[in-house]
Design a protein around this motif. Structure first.
Motif, PDB file in Angstrom:
ATOM      1  N   LEU A   1       0.843  -1.194   0.000  1.00 17.95           N
ATOM      2  CA  LEU A   1       0.000   0.000   0.000  1.00 17.95           C
ATOM      3  C   LEU A   1       0.880   1.245   0.000  1.00 17.95           C
ATOM      4  O   LEU A   1       1.791   1.367   0.821  1.00 17.95           O
ATOM      5  CB  LEU A   1      -0.908   0.017   1.230  1.00 17.95           C
ATOM      6  CG  LEU A   1      -1.701   1.297   1.491  1.00 17.95           C
ATOM      7  CD1 LEU A   1      -2.656   1.606   0.348  1.00 17.95           C
ATOM      8  CD2 LEU A   1      -2.461   1.172   2.811  1.00 17.95           C
TER       9      LEU A   1
ATOM     10  N   LEU B   1      -6.058  -1.117   4.791  1.00 12.94           N
ATOM     11  CA  LEU B   1      -5.437  -2.390   5.163  1.00 12.94           C
ATOM     12  C   LEU B   1      -6.493  -3.468   5.420  1.00 12.94           C
ATOM     13  O   LEU B   1      -6.358  -4.604   4.952  1.00 12.94           O
ATOM     14  CB  LEU B   1      -4.557  -2.221   6.407  1.00 12.94           C
ATOM     15  CG  LEU B   1      -3.218  -1.529   6.204  1.00 12.94           C
ATOM     16  CD1 LEU B   1      -2.586  -1.168   7.540  1.00 12.94           C
ATOM     17  CD2 LEU B   1      -2.281  -2.404   5.390  1.00 12.94           C
ATOM     18  N   ARG B   2      -7.540  -3.099   6.141  1.00 14.30           N
ATOM     19  CA  ARG B   2      -8.610  -4.059   6.451  1.00 14.30           C
ATOM     20  C   ARG B   2      -9.457  -4.381   5.225  1.00 14.30           C
ATOM     21  O   ARG B   2      -9.696  -5.540   4.917  1.00 14.30           O
ATOM     22  CB  ARG B   2      -9.519  -3.505   7.550  1.00 14.30           C
ATOM     23  CG  ARG B   2      -8.957  -3.574   8.943  1.00 14.30           C
ATOM     24  CD  ARG B   2     -10.002  -3.208   9.994  1.00 14.30           C
ATOM     25  NE  ARG B   2     -10.707  -1.976   9.711  1.00 14.30           N
ATOM     26  CZ  ARG B   2     -10.297  -0.761  10.093  1.00 14.30           C
ATOM     27  NH1 ARG B   2      -9.176  -0.631  10.773  1.00 14.30           N
ATOM     28  NH2 ARG B   2     -11.009   0.308   9.827  1.00 14.30           N
TER      29      ARG B   2
ATOM     30  N   VAL C   1       3.749  -0.916   3.844  1.00 14.89           N
ATOM     31  CA  VAL C   1       2.991   0.337   3.766  1.00 14.89           C
ATOM     32  C   VAL C   1       3.986   1.489   3.692  1.00 14.89           C
ATOM     33  O   VAL C   1       4.848   1.627   4.558  1.00 14.89           O
ATOM     34  CB  VAL C   1       2.065   0.514   4.993  1.00 14.89           C
ATOM     35  CG1 VAL C   1       1.360   1.856   4.943  1.00 14.89           C
ATOM     36  CG2 VAL C   1       1.061  -0.629   5.082  1.00 14.89           C
TER      37      VAL C   1
ATOM     38  N   ARG D   1      -7.258  -5.916   2.302  1.00 12.92           N
ATOM     39  CA  ARG D   1      -6.288  -6.936   2.700  1.00 12.92           C
ATOM     40  C   ARG D   1      -4.888  -6.598   2.192  1.00 12.92           C
ATOM     41  O   ARG D   1      -4.195  -7.407   1.609  1.00 12.92           O
ATOM     42  CB  ARG D   1      -6.730  -8.320   2.211  1.00 12.92           C
ATOM     43  CG  ARG D   1      -6.019  -9.429   2.922  1.00 12.92           C
ATOM     44  CD  ARG D   1      -6.606 -10.781   2.560  1.00 12.92           C
ATOM     45  NE  ARG D   1      -5.740 -11.798   3.093  1.00 12.92           N
ATOM     46  CZ  ARG D   1      -4.976 -12.597   2.332  1.00 12.92           C
ATOM     47  NH1 ARG D   1      -5.034 -12.519   1.036  1.00 12.92           N
ATOM     48  NH2 ARG D   1      -4.191 -13.478   2.905  1.00 12.92           N
ATOM     49  N   ALA D   2      -4.498  -5.344   2.411  1.00 12.95           N
ATOM     50  CA  ALA D   2      -3.152  -4.908   2.045  1.00 12.95           C
ATOM     51  C   ALA D   2      -2.144  -5.525   3.011  1.00 12.95           C
ATOM     52  O   ALA D   2      -2.494  -5.929   4.124  1.00 12.95           O
ATOM     53  CB  ALA D   2      -3.070  -3.384   2.086  1.00 12.95           C
ATOM     54  N   ASP D   3      -0.915  -5.602   2.581  1.00 14.32           N
ATOM     55  CA  ASP D   3       0.154  -6.183   3.389  1.00 14.32           C
ATOM     56  C   ASP D   3       0.630  -5.147   4.411  1.00 14.32           C
ATOM     57  O   ASP D   3       1.247  -4.146   4.040  1.00 14.32           O
ATOM     58  CB  ASP D   3       1.303  -6.601   2.479  1.00 14.32           C
ATOM     59  CG  ASP D   3       2.420  -7.309   3.217  1.00 14.32           C
ATOM     60  OD1 ASP D   3       2.441  -7.292   4.469  1.00 14.32           O
ATOM     61  OD2 ASP D   3       3.291  -7.873   2.538  1.00 14.32           O
ATOM     62  N   PRO D   4       0.406  -5.368   5.708  1.00 11.74           N
ATOM     63  CA  PRO D   4       0.797  -4.378   6.716  1.00 11.74           C
ATOM     64  C   PRO D   4       2.311  -4.195   6.837  1.00 11.74           C
ATOM     65  O   PRO D   4       2.773  -3.200   7.395  1.00 11.74           O
ATOM     66  CB  PRO D   4       0.197  -4.929   8.013  1.00 11.74           C
ATOM     67  CG  PRO D   4       0.002  -6.378   7.763  1.00 11.74           C
ATOM     68  CD  PRO D   4      -0.248  -6.538   6.296  1.00 11.74           C
TER      69      PRO D   4
ATOM     70  N   ARG E   1      -5.373   2.411   7.925  1.00 17.18           N
ATOM     71  CA  ARG E   1      -5.885   1.207   8.602  1.00 17.18           C
ATOM     72  C   ARG E   1      -7.127   0.661   7.905  1.00 17.18           C
ATOM     73  O   ARG E   1      -7.300  -0.557   7.772  1.00 17.18           O
ATOM     74  CB  ARG E   1      -6.195   1.522  10.063  1.00 17.18           C
ATOM     75  CG  ARG E   1      -4.974   1.669  10.918  1.00 17.18           C
ATOM     76  CD  ARG E   1      -5.359   1.824  12.403  1.00 17.18           C
ATOM     77  NE  ARG E   1      -4.228   2.281  13.147  1.00 17.18           N
ATOM     78  CZ  ARG E   1      -4.019   3.549  13.521  1.00 17.18           C
ATOM     79  NH1 ARG E   1      -4.906   4.496  13.237  1.00 17.18           N
ATOM     80  NH2 ARG E   1      -2.954   3.875  14.200  1.00 17.18           N
TER      81      ARG E   1
END
Length: 182
Positions: free
Chosen positions: A14, A85-86, A95, A89-92, A82
């Motif tokens: 992201l 991300l939720r 970022v 379903r991005a890769d935390p 955030r």
């Protein structure tokens, strides 16, 4: 922006692409050709928009004490990250906050104040987190440099981060910049 071919099966990186003054997120996206890169690399891109009611020049308010401390606009953008991300379903772990001018200032704040959320910062012609303490001093800081000890702010952030992974930083700044001191 959701890249072509994106699926929920593979967590995507992201990029929060944060525009500068007198610019819109759409103009910044066109200028950077981020959508083309996103399609090629499979990146999700968050492009927040600053409203004229928040700043008449559409600048992000990096100089606002609340924002520099991780509240205000920084907290709003962190909440947006955030949510992406939720929802997507991005890769935390991947970022990145990338910005130009006032957007670079906000990206720097995100890196310092939200190190568990933002893993990398790309700042083009921006200002360090906490360099100014008010709107009144922002212009002077842009011309002459920080009025505060930004190295101490960075050290404080490192201590607060503890044993967590450091936030990677890439700064691009020209020596002949007539708006922001180098």
């Amino acid at each position: 922006y959701v890249p072509r071919g994106w699926t929920r099966q593979t967590p995507a990186p992201l990029v929060a692409l944060i525009h500068g003054c007198k610019q819109t997120s759409d103009e910044f996206a066109r200028g950077t050709r981020i959508e083309m890169l996103a399609d090629r690399a499979g990146l999700l891109v968050l492009m927040p928009r600053q409203k004229r009611t928040a700043n008449p020049y559409r600048c992000w308010n990096w100089f606002d004490r609340r924002t520099a401390e991780g509240r205000g606009e920084a907290a709003i953008l962190a909440a947006m990250i955030r949510k992406v991300l939720r929802r997507y379903r991005a890769d935390p772990e991947r970022v990145v906050a990338a910005g130009m001018s006032s957007g670079a200032g906000l990206a720097a704040i995100l890196g310092v104040r939200f190190p568990g959320l933002v893993r990398g910062v790309l700042a083009h012609s921006g200002i360090a987190c906490g360099a100014a303490t008010s709107a009144l001093t922002a212009l002077a800081v842009m011309k002459r440099g920080p009025e505060t000890d930004v190295a101490a702010i960075a050290e404080e952030a490192r201590r607060a981060c503890g044993s967590g992974a450091p936030v990677r930083l890439l700064v691009v700044h020209g020596g002949d910049d007539e708006v922001v001191a180098g």
